[in-house]
Enzyme design. Sequence first.
Site, mmCIF file in Angstrom:
data_model
loop_
_atom_site.group_PDB
_atom_site.id
_atom_site.type_symbol
_atom_site.label_atom_id
_atom_site.label_comp_id
_atom_site.label_asym_id
_atom_site.label_seq_id
_atom_site.Cartn_x
_atom_site.Cartn_y
_atom_site.Cartn_z
ATOM 1 C CE LYS A 111 65.088 45.759 41.942
ATOM 2 N NZ LYS A 111 65.156 46.492 43.190
ATOM 3 C CE LYS A 193 73.516 47.286 49.890
ATOM 4 N NZ LYS A 193 74.326 47.207 48.701
ATOM 5 C CE LYS A 196 73.021 53.704 45.161
ATOM 6 N NZ LYS A 196 74.359 53.675 44.646
HETATM 7 P P1 AMP Z 1 75.813 50.554 44.780
HETATM 8 O O1 AMP Z 1 75.474 51.641 45.696
HETATM 9 O O2 AMP Z 1 74.930 49.371 45.003
HETATM 10 O O3 AMP Z 1 75.998 50.939 43.366
HETATM 11 O O4 AMP Z 1 77.242 50.075 45.265
HETATM 12 C C1 AMP Z 1 78.444 50.671 44.886
HETATM 13 C C2 AMP Z 1 79.539 49.945 45.584
HETATM 14 O O5 AMP Z 1 79.474 50.217 46.972
HETATM 15 C C3 AMP Z 1 79.461 48.415 45.424
HETATM 16 O O6 AMP Z 1 80.750 47.865 45.361
HETATM 17 C C4 AMP Z 1 78.764 48.012 46.690
HETATM 18 O O7 AMP Z 1 79.015 46.700 47.050
HETATM 19 C C5 AMP Z 1 79.315 49.020 47.697
HETATM 20 N N1 AMP Z 1 78.330 49.233 48.753
HETATM 21 C C6 AMP Z 1 77.074 49.703 48.615
HETATM 22 N N2 AMP Z 1 76.444 49.769 49.804
HETATM 23 C C7 AMP Z 1 77.339 49.313 50.718
HETATM 24 C C8 AMP Z 1 77.298 49.131 52.122
HETATM 25 N N3 AMP Z 1 76.230 49.430 52.846
HETATM 26 N N4 AMP Z 1 78.410 48.650 52.729
HETATM 27 C C9 AMP Z 1 79.512 48.373 52.026
HETATM 28 N N5 AMP Z 1 79.614 48.508 50.706
HETATM 29 C C10 AMP Z 1 78.549 48.976 50.043
#
Ligand code: AMP
Length: 328
Positions: A111, A193, A196
């Site tokens: 960031k 990646k 959201k």
């Molecule tokens: P977050 O959405 O960043 O809160 O991620 C929640 C969990 O999902 C964490 O363990 C992330 O590492 C996993 N995660 C988020 N996006 C991905 C993605 N594109 N591929 C695999 N794992 C993901």
Amino acid sequence: MKRMLSGIKPTGQLHLGNYIGALRNFVKYQDEYEMYAFIANLHCITIYQDPQTLKKNLRDCAALYLACGLDPNKAVIFQQSDVRAVSQLGWIMACNSYQGELNRQTQYKDKIAKGETGITVGLYAYPTLMASDILIYNSDYVPVGEDQKQHVELARDIAVRFNNRYGETFVVPEPVIAQVGARIMDLQDPTRKMSKSDNSDKGCIYLLDDPKRARKKIMSAVTDSVGIVQFDKENQPGVANLLQILSSLTQEPIDSIVKRFEGKGYGDFKKEVADAVEAELIKIQTEYNRILSEGILESVLKEGAEKANRTAEKTLRKVQKKIGVEIF
Ligand code: AMP
Ligand code: TRP
């Protein structure tokens, strides 16, 4: 039984990356470990969230935990903020980590590198609260996606440092990274990646997407002009990503999928991926609707919070005694 803990920060709707990289593994692990699965609602607010939207995302996330197969009879399912001791230990964690360490955390560093302004102190200190989540429940293992590994490593460093300073207190946790699916990529830009906070909605499949729409997203996923279904992340990141998605949903090894598609085009391949994704979403959404209509969410979270609080309070007491802040 070893203890495992993990959480998701639902700043938006959960997507296929969260499911394959995180949630689905929690479900598998609840049979092998004493699983603590929580919703990291305090981590959500490190960036401003519209309160109504946040509330909806949190509710959906909790319902999806259950819909994806987390079982309150096996796992402890709760909201982060229902365990107040976590915030208190978070402060103690902050007092046992260094600015230099937080400066090196990629989420923050990226960031800064992008020149973003308005970064809150909460976002900067985010990994210290995460360390509190991990250490307060004496977690042995922490399954996360690749992007979160660095944060778990910080929790380890803090645990080791604290144990050296004050005597054996914390279990030193290990990150667990899934082999396949640790990083599901954006369907429109497979070098990024799936996320959201994505600009292009077409690149991200949400677990609550209309299954037909999800199908379309797979069918229009970016591939390449090589025309061979093979696992080459470097030169064919789009196809590699679809292979990962299919393999993790069907449990068929990537090699075996590649063999089956020898001499066939991307059309057939995409269709099979789309079928698998559509079927998975239908299954999840059927459960999600059942859970919401039965209204069981509140009692599940309450019961989870009670269990989590019992463990957390014990750790906090022990820590406060060791560091000398308790007189009696
Ligand atoms: P977050 O959405 O960043 O809160 O991620 C929640 C969990 O999902 C964490 O363990 C992330 O590492 C996993 N995660 C988020 N996006 C991905 C993605 N594109 N591929 C695999 N794992 C993901
Ligand atoms: N930071 C994690 C994420 O963005 C969520 C999280 C908070 C977490 N505390 C945790 C994950 C403790 C594992 C363990 O997804």
